[in-house]
Scaffold this active site. Structure first.
Site, short mmCIF file in Angstrom:
data_model
loop_
_atom_site.label_atom_id
_atom_site.label_comp_id
_atom_site.label_asym_id
_atom_site.label_seq_id
_atom_site.Cartn_x
_atom_site.Cartn_y
_atom_site.Cartn_z
N GLY A 136 44.91 23.96 5.33
CA GLY A 136 46.34 24.36 5.45
C GLY A 136 46.69 24.02 3.96
N ASP A 137 47.92 24.06 3.85
CA ASP A 137 48.38 23.76 2.59
C ASP A 137 48.07 22.31 2.03
OD1 ASP A 137 49.68 26.29 2.11
OD2 ASP A 137 51.02 25.57 3.78
N ASP A 191 57.84 19.50 10.95
CA ASP A 191 56.46 19.55 10.34
C ASP A 191 55.72 18.16 10.76
OD1 ASP A 191 54.13 20.31 8.99
OD2 ASP A 191 55.30 20.39 6.97
N GLU A 212 53.39 17.70 3.16
CA GLU A 212 52.81 16.14 3.32
C GLU A 212 53.68 15.06 3.18
OE1 GLU A 212 48.90 15.66 3.31
OE2 GLU A 212 49.63 17.50 4.10
P1 ADP Z 1 47.29 21.65 8.55
O1 ADP Z 1 47.82 22.81 7.96
O2 ADP Z 1 46.61 21.70 9.61
O3 ADP Z 1 48.18 20.47 8.47
P2 ADP Z 1 46.38 20.51 6.03
O4 ADP Z 1 45.34 21.29 4.92
O5 ADP Z 1 47.72 20.53 5.64
O6 ADP Z 1 46.18 21.35 7.47
O7 ADP Z 1 45.62 19.02 6.21
C1 ADP Z 1 46.18 18.19 6.81
C2 ADP Z 1 46.00 16.53 6.38
O8 ADP Z 1 44.39 16.37 6.53
C3 ADP Z 1 46.21 16.61 4.90
O9 ADP Z 1 46.96 15.65 5.19
C4 ADP Z 1 44.61 16.29 4.45
O10 ADP Z 1 45.00 15.44 3.31
C5 ADP Z 1 44.23 15.75 5.53
N1 ADP Z 1 42.74 15.72 5.51
C6 ADP Z 1 42.00 16.24 4.74
N2 ADP Z 1 40.49 16.10 5.36
C7 ADP Z 1 40.60 15.13 6.12
C8 ADP Z 1 39.58 14.69 7.11
N3 ADP Z 1 38.41 14.94 7.11
N4 ADP Z 1 40.07 14.05 8.00
C9 ADP Z 1 41.41 13.86 8.25
N5 ADP Z 1 42.49 14.29 7.58
C10 ADP Z 1 42.04 14.84 6.61
MG MG Z 2 49.46 20.39 6.38
#
Ligand code: ADP
Ligand code: MG
Length: 603
Positions: A215-216, A313, A573
């Site tokens: 995601g973003d 969110d 975030e």
């Molecule tokens: P979504 O749109 O599903 O929220 P994101 O790209 O925003 O997807 O990621 C969600 C969160 O997961 C972010 O805070 C990111 O930093 C974190 N993240 C990245 N890699 C991992 C991982 N391997 N395990 C857990 N969290 C992770």
């Molecule tokens: Mg996200």
């Protein structure tokens, strides 16, 4: 075999012409003519009245490969064209993208070598045209005309969305990259901030782009990791790409829209974005620097949110398994117990003033000389560059990524020479084992970022100066506007989309130089708020004429919450709760958008 003919219309001159068989059919034959923009395919039929022509626009094509029959004695050579045209849906409105593979058989010569040379010439010509190499009837088409294949660093978050990113890599992303002759190195993230650390240390000159499948939030990590480098000014210019595998896929929605495609979600959006990635057109993207009360500075490509939007969110995290539907559930829950927040919002309107806009069948032949796809279980890192096969990657901070494995795809390009292999390995600074600790000095003398209980503290405050801002403990400049009120939400957004299907700024672009500031004051009814968000799906929320909604395009803003507790997000975030201020930095980053097109403003 190749007849060259001239035609007067620009772009219409025939660069290559030939007659070929088809695959899998053994009897059908085609006459092909390649122009700068199109491939004309004429079916050769005994009766002229059965004349059948199709035209494949090269704008829908991502690649072309030569192939060889697995039947040992065959002297025929093949070339396949991979296109992804948009076709009308059988049911419902709009268009959807389909994969089409057309395979032609070159069989006019007695030897395989001669047939292969012709197939290779066609594949080279098509790949040259896709890469923007100018060809004419006079050009001697050889592989030396082809630019080096793109190399992408693909970062995959297995935790993003419903946890399907690796599945999507298998089913869409990696096959399409291979069809487009794009080399990649794939890394699965292991934890939050993993990518942020990675970005600070990798050798960027080895990559043509950094692409995230998540995601973003993962792109937010990439952007901030790049901005923490001493060479941030150069580093942030590396083209960034996004493949929507998360629950919040706002930037992917914006990229899709900027290319003129219908608003879609899920796999259709992923297919569009992967297609655009293969086309690899770069557009500049605005970033916004956000500084908090504790002095943290971060860079944002999407939004700052306080109140309803950030509450939904973050509070909907517990429904993560539902994918983007988590936001619908979260919205319903939050609407049911609507909160308001007291605060002060100050902003610097744009000079133009408040410019209100109302509001296959699978082919059983395989690539020349290469093995078929080895269905190995996917490792944490995968490369098609033929690199890093040994345990030669030393990651800092005790990362458990240890090696990259080569996966040869069915149509994979030739593996690199040993010399190239070496140079394309991750170039992490060699840190002696034992010194991998969070607070140690890095070899270049920089102090690495640290983690504290309340979050991530950047190593240094780098990036362009915020020339529009006063320090947070001083009043805002005199030409700013200040509103003190009870708010249901404050949203600063600098993309067209707040989610893949939330069309927040229909008149925006990726580099319009504006922060689109929205706020909704207390007093709005629950029904009116729901109506606003429902209308946002189609981008018609301005037409609601909701008296509680204010929109103003700004260059900078300051938010000072007075309600003690709350949630603030940057690009989805969560960051520390408290005062912050932000300023736009036009075109600081580069985004892979696929189509260079600036949308006209909506009237
Ligand atoms: P979504 O749109 O599903 O929220 P994101 O790209 O925003 O997807 O990621 C969600 C969160 O997961 C972010 O805070 C990111 O930093 C974190 N993240 C990245 N890699 C991992 C991982 N391997 N395990 C857990 N969290 C992770
Ligand atoms: Mg996200």
């Amino acid at each position: 075999m190749s007849l060259k003919s001239k035609s007067s219309a620009p772009g219409a001159e025939t660069i290559l012409h030939g007659e070929f068989g088809a695959f899998p059919s053994k009897t059908t034959r085609y006459a092909l003519s390649l122009t700068v923009l199109e491939l004309h395919v004429q079916k050769l039929v005994p009766k002229p009245e059965d004349d059948r022509r199709t035209v494949v626009s090269l704008s829908e094509v991502i690649g072309c490969h030569t192939l060889r029959s697995q039947v040992g004695s065959s002297t025929a050579a093949f070339f396949s064209l991979y296109s992804y045209p948009l076709k009308r849906r059988k049911m419902g409105m709009g268009k959807t993208r389909h994969r089409t593979v057309q395979t032609f058989r070159v069989d006019c010569n007695e030897s395989y070598a001669e047939n292969h040379a012709i197939a290779e010439k066609w594949a080279t010509a098509i790949k040259c045209l896709l890469a923007g190499v100018k060809l004419s009837t006079e050009t001697d088409i050889t592989s030396s005309l082809l630019p080096r294949s793109q190399r992408l660093l693909l970062l995959v978050n297995p935790f993003g969305g419903r946890g399907q990113a690796m599945h999507y890599c298998h089913t869409f992303i990696l096959p399409m990259l291979t069809e487009a002759s794009i080399n990649y190195n794939l890394i699965q993230t292991e934890r939050q901030n993993h990518v942020r650390e990675l970005m600070r240390d990798i050798n960027l000159s080895e990559w043509d782009g950094i692409v995230i499948a998540s995601g973003d939030g993962l792109l937010y990590e990439v952007v901030n990791g790049l901005m923490e480098r001493p060479d941030w000014e150069k580093a942030i210019k590396i083209p960034l790409g996004i493949l929507p595998c998360g629950s919040g896929n706002a930037l992917a929605g914006a990229v899709n829209f900027s290319s003129g495609y219908d608003q879609v979600i899920g796999e259709e959006l992923l297919m569009n974005c992967t297609f655009l990635l293969c086309r690899h057109v770069i557009s500049p993207m605005d970033l916004v620097s956000v500084t908090t009360g504790s002095g943290q500075r971060m860079f944002s490509f999407l939004s700052v949110a306080w109140g309803f939007v950030s509450d939904v969110d973050i509070e909907s995290e517990k429904y993560r398994r539902m994918g983007s539907a988590r936001f619908t559930i979260g919205t319903m829950v939050r609407v049911a117990s609507l909160r308001t927040y007291r605060g002060r919002l100050s902003y610097l309107p744009t000079e133009e003033g408040v410019a209100h806009r109302p509001m296959s069948k699978s082919v059983t032949i395989c690539a020349n000389g290469f093995k078929k796809l080895q269905r190995k279980p996917l490792q944490r890192t995968i490369s098609d560059l033929g690199i890093c096969e040994e345990r030669n990657v030393l990651f800092k901070r005790n990362s458990t990524i240890e090696s990259t494995n080569t996966v040869l795809m069915e149509y994979s390009p030739s593996p690199c020479s040993p010399a190239v292999r070496h140079s394309t390995c991750f170039n992490f600074e060699p840190i002696p084992e034992g010194s991998l600790c969070l607070n140690s000095m890095l070899p270049n003398g920089r102090v690495p970022a640290t983690y504290r209980e309340n979050g991530y503290i950047p190593a240094e405050v780098l990036g362009p100066p915020d020339d529009l801002l006063n320090p947070l403990d001083q009043p805002v400049p005199k030409n700013w506007v200040t509103v003190e009120d009870d708010f249901v939400l404050v949203l600063a957004i600098y993309q067209t989309h707040l989610g893949a299907d939330l069309f927040a700024v229909p008149f925006g672009t990726i580099n319009d130089g504006l922060i689109h500031l929205f706020f909704v004051r207390a007093g709005i009814s629950r029904a009116a708020l729901v109506r606003l968000f429902l209308a946002m799906e189609k981008g018609t929320h301005f037409e609601q004429e909701c008296q509680y909604l204010t929109y103003v395009p700004v260059k900078a803003f300051r938010l000072e919450p007075q309600t003690q507790k709350g949630i603030i997000t940057v690009d989805g975030e969560q960051i520390e709760y408290g005062p912050l201020q932000a300023q736009l930095h036009p075109e600081l980053a580069n985004l892979i958008t696929g189509v260079q097109r600036v949308r006209p403003l909506m009237k």
